[in-house]
Design an enzyme around this catalytic site. Structure first.
Site, mmCIF file in Angstrom:
data_model
loop_
_atom_site.group_PDB
_atom_site.id
_atom_site.type_symbol
_atom_site.label_atom_id
_atom_site.label_comp_id
_atom_site.label_asym_id
_atom_site.label_seq_id
_atom_site.Cartn_x
_atom_site.Cartn_y
_atom_site.Cartn_z
ATOM 1 N N GLU A 152 -2.183 3.997 -5.716
ATOM 2 C CA GLU A 152 -1.750 4.985 -4.728
ATOM 3 C C GLU A 152 -1.407 4.312 -3.410
ATOM 4 O O GLU A 152 -2.265 3.751 -2.738
ATOM 5 C CB GLU A 152 -2.827 6.045 -4.518
ATOM 6 C CG GLU A 152 -4.238 5.507 -4.294
ATOM 7 C CD GLU A 152 -5.233 6.615 -4.001
ATOM 8 O OE1 GLU A 152 -4.961 7.450 -3.127
ATOM 9 O OE2 GLU A 152 -6.286 6.632 -4.644
ATOM 10 N N ASP B 12 -8.400 5.285 -5.686
ATOM 11 C CA ASP B 12 -9.625 5.163 -4.896
ATOM 12 C C ASP B 12 -10.777 5.903 -5.564
ATOM 13 O O ASP B 12 -10.572 6.914 -6.253
ATOM 14 C CB ASP B 12 -9.420 5.737 -3.489
ATOM 15 C CG ASP B 12 -8.407 4.942 -2.686
ATOM 16 O OD1 ASP B 12 -8.130 3.798 -3.089
ATOM 17 O OD2 ASP B 12 -7.905 5.455 -1.677
ATOM 18 N N ASP C 227 -12.778 8.130 -4.773
ATOM 19 C CA ASP C 227 -13.167 9.306 -3.994
ATOM 20 C C ASP C 227 -12.445 10.524 -4.557
ATOM 21 O O ASP C 227 -11.779 10.456 -5.606
ATOM 22 C CB ASP C 227 -12.848 9.098 -2.508
ATOM 23 C CG ASP C 227 -11.361 8.789 -2.262
ATOM 24 O OD1 ASP C 227 -11.051 8.299 -1.177
ATOM 25 O OD2 ASP C 227 -10.535 9.042 -3.171
ATOM 26 N N ASP D 110 -9.812 12.303 -3.437
ATOM 27 C CA ASP D 110 -8.352 12.193 -3.498
ATOM 28 C C ASP D 110 -7.913 11.292 -4.642
ATOM 29 O O ASP D 110 -6.927 11.570 -5.334
ATOM 30 C CB ASP D 110 -7.818 11.642 -2.172
ATOM 31 C CG ASP D 110 -7.705 12.726 -1.107
ATOM 32 O OD1 ASP D 110 -7.681 12.378 0.074
ATOM 33 O OD2 ASP D 110 -7.668 13.911 -1.476
#
Length: 653
Positions: A434, A507, A509, A511
């Site tokens: 990303e 990532d 997390d 998102d």
């Protein structure tokens, strides 16, 4: 418990005194607590002695490695001042220098015209990170001695008798509380450091000694040696390449002053018949392993000099020559001395003084052109070989590009794809990341032969709720389809897939999980056979980094972090726990070690159960779940949240 953490006022603000910041965060000052950082302590002390030599006040330096990880570095310079400091009348200048950050005589050019020390932290950092450090200063025919421990004086500065010499001697033992008991000074590394320093300043003699019992079997490091290179870098280069065949009889070497008294540069370059080149660069005798502006200037000087000479003799192929052949295929030694150099970080691994590019380029280029003209036969041979290598590299690159194109069509690859160089599909993999930031780290961490990187901008289109026209018009979807090469929907052909593994790397997390779910939805809807054949994987990047001393571990989530704190770090105080903001915030080496290296990473394979035991109802249930979570009807997602909210724990919002 929540109320405890809600309180945040002036009482929570810590003010670190003296050298406590160094002991709390040694990595900020010496780059870590590993073997490299340990040897950086010796380099800091040695640099001070070298500054005395370069300034013209010391003619020899002694380095002795003793048992129990003890090092002594001694010079015959002026000696650290021992009189009372005007700002601290109750302390000697020596004690101020050893116990106070940003103190020293190198902030102006009154004492040293050029120096490796800039910030006044080197020797005080060594003191802070030493279990014991003793300084002996011989000044005005009197010997002074003071001992410190972990940054604090444990004795007063006292006179130890009359002497007929001068200089400074520093003996220190690194603190095992910081570095652990297993990391020890390596004789070979210290000897190499001493030898490189000796070649950087022709007027210095470095006397090396090492306890014999410290040499392991097979270690050829001498127990005693006198290191002196009156011929400077050229003499040192000759000892490096020895009998290795070179393209010219003599190396291109020299020393020259910069205009307007801005310093000087010394260099030695040899182009070998075979093998890869190397560059060892220094600024004010401090090694710069990551290069910097002086290397950029040198690279440009060699390339421009060769091109000018090629045009002069009418070589029509000279334009094919690039900096890769002119610089990377050579063994280069480069040393600059300048006032007030700018480095990246306290460890001074990279020179960033912009003006040095122009100074080195122009000074070296003029000398290089003269050297080429004076050695015409050797220069023509050198030019022919370098141009041949350049053309070979171009042909190899073109061959790799052609080999990766399919036989039935010319494959247009997206411009932001960093493709791998391997021509066959086996063992190749593409990482879908990303953003450009994560893509930049991944490109540096990858294995260029087998690993490709495709950065995706933001969150890709949710194909479960998008029309066919929107899907075909979406740039990120089309880039992904072109990179994979196997087509979408009805045009999908698994035999045309260009990689052995498709790895979603986002990532660790919320998102990142959302982007991963969008990509899995894309593959499920548009390339289901890709998942069924086992080609799709999820990378498992860490969320936390835990360190204590030399022990560094990574945790994938909060539960794993807590587990490590109660197991691997149980009973340890001051465990440093840092949370990664994203893949783009990770150092390439960390990303490689934790997430991309096949030997150390963990991958989750994305599967769709197709066994004979899978019922029609189960397959339908999977389709329903995808439609419920990713489809057009928001009310179905709301219903799912209401039904399953009670199972959520520690939601990251």
């Amino acid at each position: 418990m929540a109320a405890l953490f809600d309180r945040y006022d002036a009482r929570d603000i810590e003010v670190l005194e003296g050298l406590e910041p160094v002991r709390r965060r040694p990595g900020m000052y010496i780059g870590g607590t590993d073997e490299t950082a340990l040897h950086h302590l010796a380099a800091e002390v040695l640099d001070n002695s070298m500054d005395e030599a370069v300034a013209g006040y010391a003619s020899f330096i002694e380095i002795e490695l003793k048992p129990n990880n003890v090092v002594t570095i001694k010079d015959n310079g002026r000696g650290i001042p021992v009189d009372k400091h005007p700002k601290y009348p109750d302390k000697s200048a020596l004690e101020v220098i050893l116990t106070t950050l940003h103190s020293g005589g190198k902030f102006s050019d009154k004492v040293y015209e050029t120096s490796g020390g800039l910030h006044g932290v080197g020797i005080s950092v060594v003191n802070a990170l030493s279990e014991e450090l003793t300084v002996e200063v011989a000044r005005d025919k009197q010997l002074y001695v003071q001992t410190f421990s972990r940054g604090l004086p444990i004795t007063k500065l006292k006179k130890a008798g009359a002497v007929n010499r001068r200089g400074t001697s520093v003996t220190f033992k690194p603190d095992t509380e910081i570095f652990g008991s297993k990391i020890q000074f390596k004789p070979s590394l210290l000897f190499r450091m001493a030898r490189s320093k000796a070649c950087l300043f022709r007027g210095i003699e470095i006397r090396w000694s090492c306890a014999k019992e410290l040499l392991k079997e097979g270690d050829t490091t001498p127990t005693e040696a006198v290191l002196h290179f009156p011929g400077g870098l050229e003499e040192y280069l000759q000892t490096m390449i020895k009998d290795m065949p070179a393209l010219t009889d003599t190396p291109f070497a020299g020393i020259a002053n910069f205009p307007d008294g801005k310093g000087k540069v010394e260099w030695a370059v040899a182009w070998l018949n075979s093998g890869e080149g190397s560059c060892s660069s220094y600024c004010n005798t401090v090694p710069t392993p990551q290069g910097g502006t002086h290397e950029s200037g040198m690279r440009s000087a060699l390339l421009r000099g060769l091109r000018t000479y090629g045009e002069m003799i009418g070589n029509k192929r000279i334009n094919s020559l690039s900096g890769d052949e002119a610089f990377e295929s050579a063994v280069v030694l480069l040393s600059v001395f300048i006032k007030n150099p700018q480095f990246q970080g306290q460890t001074k691994d990279r020179l960033s003084t912009v003006e040095v590019i122009r100074l080195v380029e122009q000074t070296v280029k003029d000398n290089f052109e003269h050297w080429l003209v004076s050695n015409s036969a050797a220069s023509k041979n050198l030019l022919d070989v370098l141009i041949f290598r350049a053309e070979e590299r171009m042909r190899a690159a073109q061959a790799r590009e052609l080999a990766r194109k399919t036989a039935t069509k010319k494959l247009r690859l997206p411009g932001k794809l960093a493709d791998c160089s391997k021509t066959k599909t086996s063992d190749t993999e593409i990482f879908l990341v990303e953003g450009d930031s994560a893509g930049g780290s991944a490109k540096q961490a990858r294995n260029r032969e087998t690993q490709a990187i495709l950065p995706l901008r933001g969150k890709i289109l949710n194909v479960a709720s998008a029309s066919t026209d929107r899907l075909r018009a979406n740039t990120e979807i089309q880039d992904l389809a072109q990179a994979l090469g196997c087509g979408l929907g009805a045009d999908f052909d698994l035999n045309k897939l260009r990689y052995d593994r498709v790895i979603i790397m986002t990532d660790a997390d919320v998102d990142g999980a959302h982007i991963a779910s969008l990509l899995m939805t894309f593959f499920y809807r548009e390339m289901p056979e890709l998942i069924k054949a086992g080609y799709v994987y999820l990378a498992q990047p860490p969320l936390f980094r835990l360190s204590h001393g030399n022990n560094v571990l990574y945790a994938r989530d909060e539960d794993h972090r807590d587990e490590l704190l109660q197991s691997a770090f149980k009973g340890k105080s001051k465990v440093e726990v840092s949370r990664f903001k994203g893949l783009g915030e990770m150092m390439p080496a960390q990303l490689k070690e934790t997430t991309m290296n096949p030997k150390t990473r963990s991958l989750l394979r994305v599967v769709i159960s197709t066994s004979s035991e899978t019922s029609h109802e189960e397959i339908k249930e999977t389709e329903t779940l995808v439609e419920q979570l990713m489809g057009k009807k928001a009310e179905l997602r709301f219903q799912f949240i209401q039904e399953n909210a009670r199972f959520a724990r520690e939601v990251d919002v």
